[in-house]
Design a protein around this motif. Structure first.
Motif, PDB file in Angstrom:
ATOM      1  N   LEU A  45      40.581  40.840  45.639  1.00  0.00           N
ATOM      2  CA  LEU A  45      39.275  41.151  45.479  1.00  0.00           C
ATOM      3  C   LEU A  45      38.689  42.198  44.517  1.00  0.00           C
ATOM      4  O   LEU A  45      37.977  41.996  43.882  1.00  0.00           O
ATOM      5  CB  LEU A  45      38.497  41.093  46.673  1.00  0.00           C
ATOM      6  N   LEU A  46      39.588  43.200  44.763  1.00  0.00           N
ATOM      7  CA  LEU A  46      39.233  44.231  43.758  1.00  0.00           C
ATOM      8  C   LEU A  46      39.469  43.788  42.069  1.00  0.00           C
ATOM      9  O   LEU A  46      38.589  44.332  41.428  1.00  0.00           O
ATOM     10  CB  LEU A  46      40.143  45.483  44.167  1.00  0.00           C
ATOM     11  N   GLU A  47      40.593  43.287  42.161  1.00  0.00           N
ATOM     12  CA  GLU A  47      40.737  42.831  40.693  1.00  0.00           C
ATOM     13  C   GLU A  47      39.632  41.784  40.028  1.00  0.00           C
ATOM     14  O   GLU A  47      39.376  41.846  38.969  1.00  0.00           O
ATOM     15  CB  GLU A  47      42.190  42.468  40.529  1.00  0.00           C
ATOM     16  N   ARG A  48      39.355  40.942  41.051  1.00  0.00           N
ATOM     17  CA  ARG A  48      38.351  40.056  40.863  1.00  0.00           C
ATOM     18  C   ARG A  48      36.864  40.578  40.165  1.00  0.00           C
ATOM     19  O   ARG A  48      36.262  40.288  39.448  1.00  0.00           O
ATOM     20  CB  ARG A  48      38.239  38.845  41.738  1.00  0.00           C
ATOM     21  N   TYR A  49      36.697  41.684  41.047  1.00  0.00           N
ATOM     22  CA  TYR A  49      35.521  42.386  40.884  1.00  0.00           C
ATOM     23  C   TYR A  49      35.650  42.967  39.458  1.00  0.00           C
ATOM     24  O   TYR A  49      34.476  42.969  38.651  1.00  0.00           O
ATOM     25  CB  TYR A  49      35.171  43.477  42.056  1.00  0.00           C
ATOM     26  N   GLU A  50      36.592  43.745  39.097  1.00  0.00           N
ATOM     27  CA  GLU A  50      36.820  44.445  38.113  1.00  0.00           C
ATOM     28  C   GLU A  50      36.594  43.397  36.896  1.00  0.00           C
ATOM     29  O   GLU A  50      36.052  43.920  35.541  1.00  0.00           O
ATOM     30  CB  GLU A  50      38.154  45.257  37.741  1.00  0.00           C
ATOM     31  N   LEU A  51      37.462  42.477  36.751  1.00  0.00           N
ATOM     32  CA  LEU A  51      37.349  41.383  35.825  1.00  0.00           C
ATOM     33  C   LEU A  51      36.105  40.719  35.555  1.00  0.00           C
ATOM     34  O   LEU A  51      35.638  40.433  34.543  1.00  0.00           O
ATOM     35  CB  LEU A  51      38.268  40.129  36.256  1.00  0.00           C
ATOM     36  N   SER A  52      35.025  40.452  36.721  1.00  0.00           N
ATOM     37  CA  SER A  52      33.829  40.005  36.574  1.00  0.00           C
ATOM     38  C   SER A  52      32.795  41.133  35.982  1.00  0.00           C
ATOM     39  O   SER A  52      32.162  40.722  35.030  1.00  0.00           O
ATOM     40  CB  SER A  52      33.258  39.526  38.022  1.00  0.00           C
ATOM     41  N   GLN A  53      33.104  42.367  35.995  1.00  0.00           N
ATOM     42  CA  GLN A  53      32.392  43.396  35.417  1.00  0.00           C
ATOM     43  C   GLN A  53      32.734  43.483  33.875  1.00  0.00           C
ATOM     44  O   GLN A  53      32.080  43.622  33.036  1.00  0.00           O
ATOM     45  CB  GLN A  53      32.649  44.828  35.927  1.00  0.00           C
ATOM     46  N   ARG A  54      34.144  43.167  33.555  1.00  0.00           N
ATOM     47  CA  ARG A  54      34.415  43.199  32.102  1.00  0.00           C
ATOM     48  C   ARG A  54      33.764  41.838  31.523  1.00  0.00           C
ATOM     49  O   ARG A  54      33.650  41.908  30.434  1.00  0.00           O
ATOM     50  CB  ARG A  54      36.140  43.125  32.212  1.00  0.00           C
ATOM     51  N   ILE A  55      33.929  40.766  32.221  1.00  0.00           N
ATOM     52  CA  ILE A  55      33.155  39.564  31.464  1.00  0.00           C
ATOM     53  C   ILE A  55      31.879  39.861  31.269  1.00  0.00           C
ATOM     54  O   ILE A  55      31.389  39.442  30.203  1.00  0.00           O
ATOM     55  CB  ILE A  55      33.559  38.246  32.612  1.00  0.00           C
TER      56      ILE A  55
END
Length: 109
Positions: A45-55
């Protein structure tokens, strides 16, 4: 004495409610699964959140660059359609001049 006993009674009551749940193997399996997905998995979940912010950031940059491309296309169209605009652009951007002219560059601060 009574001030200490009241929080202790509440804590004891909570422990009595939670302890049987922790002994249940299904609850333990569900908790382990949630912890695994939340922190240890490849797509946690932490990586998914960071990736969504990057997107989101990349999408903002995409919009910015698309606007810049459109303005440059419009500017290019103006330069190709009118020779006077092309001459003005060449003089301003590349400091081009006619053989009998002098150029003075004024820098505004």
């Amino acid at each position: 004495q009574t001030l200490i006993r009241k929080p202790m009674k509440a804590l004891n009551r909570t422990i009595r409610l939670v302890l049987p749940l922790l002994r249940n193997r299904y609850v333990i399996a569900i908790l382990a699964f949630i912890i695994w997905i939340g922190f240890f998995d490849q797509n946690n979940l932490l990586e998914r959140y960071e990736l969504s912010q990057r997107i989101k950031e990349l999408e903002r940059q995409k919009i910015h660059y698309q606007q810049e491309i459109n303005s440059n296309k419009q500017r290019m169209q103006e330069l190709q359609s009118d020779p006077e605009n092309l001459e003005k652009f060449a003089r301003e951007q590349y400091l081009m001049k006619k053989p009998d002219e002098d150029i003075f560059v004024v820098i505004e601060e």
